[in-house]
Design a protein around this motif. Structure first.
Motif, PDB file in Angstrom:
ATOM      1  N   MET A 166       0.745  -1.173   0.019  1.00 23.17           N
ATOM      2  CA  MET A 166       0.013   0.090  -0.033  1.00 23.17           C
ATOM      3  C   MET A 166       0.985   1.296  -0.002  1.00 23.17           C
ATOM      4  SD  MET A 166      -3.112  -0.731  -0.342  1.00 23.17           S
ATOM      5  CE  MET A 166      -3.953   0.906   0.136  1.00 23.17           C
ATOM      6  N   LEU A 167       1.891   1.185   0.888  1.00 23.69           N
ATOM      7  CA  LEU A 167       2.853   2.453   0.671  1.00 23.69           C
ATOM      8  C   LEU A 167       3.438   2.702  -0.459  1.00 23.69           C
ATOM      9  CD1 LEU A 167       4.622   1.981   4.069  1.00 23.69           C
ATOM     10  CD2 LEU A 167       3.127   3.639   3.642  1.00 23.69           C
ATOM     11  N   GLY A 168       3.793   1.582  -1.241  1.00 22.78           N
ATOM     12  CA  GLY A 168       4.349   1.437  -2.725  1.00 22.78           C
ATOM     13  C   GLY A 168       3.405   2.235  -3.576  1.00 22.78           C
ATOM     14  N   MET A 169       2.002   1.554  -3.317  1.00 23.12           N
ATOM     15  CA  MET A 169       1.015   2.053  -4.341  1.00 23.12           C
ATOM     16  C   MET A 169       0.551   3.533  -4.170  1.00 23.12           C
ATOM     17  SD  MET A 169      -1.661  -1.074  -4.814  1.00 23.12           S
ATOM     18  CE  MET A 169      -1.348  -1.862  -3.140  1.00 23.12           C
ATOM     19  N   VAL A 170       0.706   3.996  -3.078  1.00 21.93           N
ATOM     20  CA  VAL A 170       0.229   5.243  -2.797  1.00 21.93           C
ATOM     21  C   VAL A 170       1.518   6.068  -3.192  1.00 21.93           C
ATOM     22  CG1 VAL A 170       0.005   7.017  -0.902  1.00 21.93           C
ATOM     23  CG2 VAL A 170      -1.198   4.892  -0.797  1.00 21.93           C
ATOM     24  N   ALA A 171       2.668   5.922  -2.863  1.00 22.72           N
ATOM     25  CA  ALA A 171       3.488   6.674  -3.466  1.00 22.72           C
ATOM     26  C   ALA A 171       3.909   6.791  -4.901  1.00 22.72           C
ATOM     27  CB  ALA A 171       5.035   6.056  -2.874  1.00 22.72           C
ATOM     28  N   PHE A 186       1.305   6.528  -6.923  1.00 31.35           N
ATOM     29  CA  PHE A 186       0.058   7.158  -7.157  1.00 31.35           C
ATOM     30  C   PHE A 186       0.660   8.834  -7.255  1.00 31.35           C
ATOM     31  CE2 PHE A 186      -3.706   9.785  -6.054  1.00 31.35           C
ATOM     32  CZ  PHE A 186      -4.298   9.777  -7.231  1.00 31.35           C
ATOM     33  N   LEU A 187       0.962   9.041  -6.004  1.00 32.07           N
ATOM     34  CA  LEU A 187       1.537  10.569  -5.811  1.00 32.07           C
ATOM     35  C   LEU A 187       2.379  10.874  -6.945  1.00 32.07           C
ATOM     36  CD1 LEU A 187       1.785  10.576  -1.971  1.00 32.07           C
ATOM     37  CD2 LEU A 187      -0.139  11.208  -3.204  1.00 32.07           C
ATOM     38  N   LYS A 188       3.359  10.011  -7.248  1.00 34.76           N
ATOM     39  CA  LYS A 188       4.456  10.422  -8.258  1.00 34.76           C
ATOM     40  C   LYS A 188       3.870  10.603  -9.694  1.00 34.76           C
ATOM     41  CE  LYS A 188       8.998   9.093  -9.438  1.00 34.76           C
ATOM     42  NZ  LYS A 188      10.438   8.244  -9.231  1.00 34.76           N
ATOM     43  N   SER A 189       3.228   9.506  -9.990  1.00 35.31           N
ATOM     44  CA  SER A 189       2.462   9.364 -11.491  1.00 35.31           C
ATOM     45  C   SER A 189       1.145  10.109 -11.504  1.00 35.31           C
ATOM     46  CB  SER A 189       2.446   7.931 -11.942  1.00 35.31           C
ATOM     47  OG  SER A 189       1.516   7.311 -11.104  1.00 35.31           O
ATOM     48  N   LYS A 190       0.463  10.188 -10.474  1.00 31.68           N
ATOM     49  CA  LYS A 190      -0.915  10.734 -10.614  1.00 31.68           C
ATOM     50  C   LYS A 190      -1.868   9.774 -11.550  1.00 31.68           C
ATOM     51  CE  LYS A 190       0.010  14.638  -8.150  1.00 31.68           C
ATOM     52  NZ  LYS A 190      -0.136  14.349  -6.951  1.00 31.68           N
ATOM     53  N   ARG A 191      -1.587   8.480 -11.638  1.00 36.47           N
ATOM     54  CA  ARG A 191      -2.504   7.709 -12.516  1.00 36.47           C
ATOM     55  C   ARG A 191      -3.154   6.738 -11.224  1.00 36.47           C
ATOM     56  NH1 ARG A 191       1.373   4.785 -16.446  1.00 36.47           N
ATOM     57  NH2 ARG A 191       2.063   4.153 -14.474  1.00 36.47           N
ATOM     58  N   PRO A 192      -4.424   6.625 -11.461  1.00 38.32           N
ATOM     59  CA  PRO A 192      -5.340   5.979 -10.321  1.00 38.32           C
ATOM     60  C   PRO A 192      -5.021   4.370 -10.602  1.00 38.32           C
ATOM     61  CG  PRO A 192      -6.837   7.193 -11.912  1.00 38.32           C
ATOM     62  CD  PRO A 192      -5.293   7.676 -12.223  1.00 38.32           C
ATOM     63  N   THR A 193      -4.622   3.917 -11.721  1.00 36.13           N
ATOM     64  CA  THR A 193      -4.530   2.448 -11.912  1.00 36.13           C
ATOM     65  C   THR A 193      -3.540   1.889 -11.150  1.00 36.13           C
ATOM     66  OG1 THR A 193      -3.057   3.092 -13.923  1.00 36.13           O
ATOM     67  CG2 THR A 193      -5.273   2.738 -14.403  1.00 36.13           C
ATOM     68  N   VAL A 194      -2.672   2.886 -10.671  1.00 38.22           N
ATOM     69  CA  VAL A 194      -1.546   2.350  -9.666  1.00 38.22           C
ATOM     70  C   VAL A 194      -2.320   1.610  -8.435  1.00 38.22           C
ATOM     71  CG1 VAL A 194       0.497   2.849  -8.206  1.00 38.22           C
ATOM     72  CG2 VAL A 194       0.052   3.780 -10.649  1.00 38.22           C
ATOM     73  N   LEU A 195      -3.110   2.215  -8.190  1.00 37.14           N
ATOM     74  CA  LEU A 195      -4.019   1.850  -6.726  1.00 37.14           C
ATOM     75  C   LEU A 195      -4.892   0.535  -7.056  1.00 37.14           C
ATOM     76  CD1 LEU A 195      -4.919   5.360  -5.447  1.00 37.14           C
ATOM     77  CD2 LEU A 195      -3.153   3.904  -4.689  1.00 37.14           C
ATOM     78  N   VAL A 196      -5.071   0.064  -8.165  1.00 37.68           N
ATOM     79  CA  VAL A 196      -6.100  -0.996  -8.426  1.00 37.68           C
ATOM     80  C   VAL A 196      -5.620  -2.166  -7.852  1.00 37.68           C
ATOM     81  CG1 VAL A 196      -6.643  -2.667 -10.363  1.00 37.68           C
ATOM     82  CG2 VAL A 196      -6.828  -0.302 -10.861  1.00 37.68           C
TER      83      VAL A 196
END
Length: 142
Positions: free
Chosen positions: A65-70, A72-82
């Motif tokens: 989750m930490l990696g996905m949130v990081a 997302f914050l870096k790329s601004k793509r929501p697919t990273v959180l899927v």
């Protein structure tokens, strides 16, 4: 004299049969208790194993989750959180098994099956009989 001897032998036979019946009853009760104790120990081991697995899964989940949130914050793509969605279900399921009420729900459902839906758990062909077991044993010897 012969009838007196017969009565004594008959009384001894009845006493012997009663003793054997009591011994068999006690042996059966011990076997049932032993089986129940073994079942309880196996369940305790399974639950303890589930709790240990949950610790590992929760650690992985936290790091992921930490990696996905990081990401997302870096790329601004929501697919990273899927991947968070299925991971959340897996960790939630493991938590419910290890510390939740899943074991109680499974036990309640099993009791319901035993009472209301007996046909689902019936053995195909019914319970094996002594004759069938003996015939199979004799066939295996040949």
């Amino acid at each position: 004299m012969g009838s007196m001897m017969g009565k004594v032998m008959e009384e001894n036979l009845k006493k012997s049969q009663a003793f054997m019946l009591e011994t068999q009853k006690m042996q059966m009760e011990r076997q049932l208790q032993m089986q129940n104790l073994m079942r309880e120990r196996q369940m305790a081991m399974q639950i303890a194993g589930s709790r240990e697995m949950f610790n590992w899964m929760a650690s992985f989940y936290s790091i992921a989750m930490l990696g996905m949130v990081a990401g997302f914050l870096k790329s601004k793509r929501p697919t990273v959180l899927v991947p968070a969605l299925p991971l959340t279900f897996v960790v939630g399921y493991q938590y419910d098994w290890a510390w939740g009420s899943k074991v109680h729900r499974i036990r309640d459902d099993a009791e319901k099956l035993l009472v209301e839906e007996r046909g689902i758990i019936a053995m195909p062909g019914g319970v094996p009989t002594f004759t069938e077991i003996d015939a199979a044993r004799n066939t295996a010897k040949k």
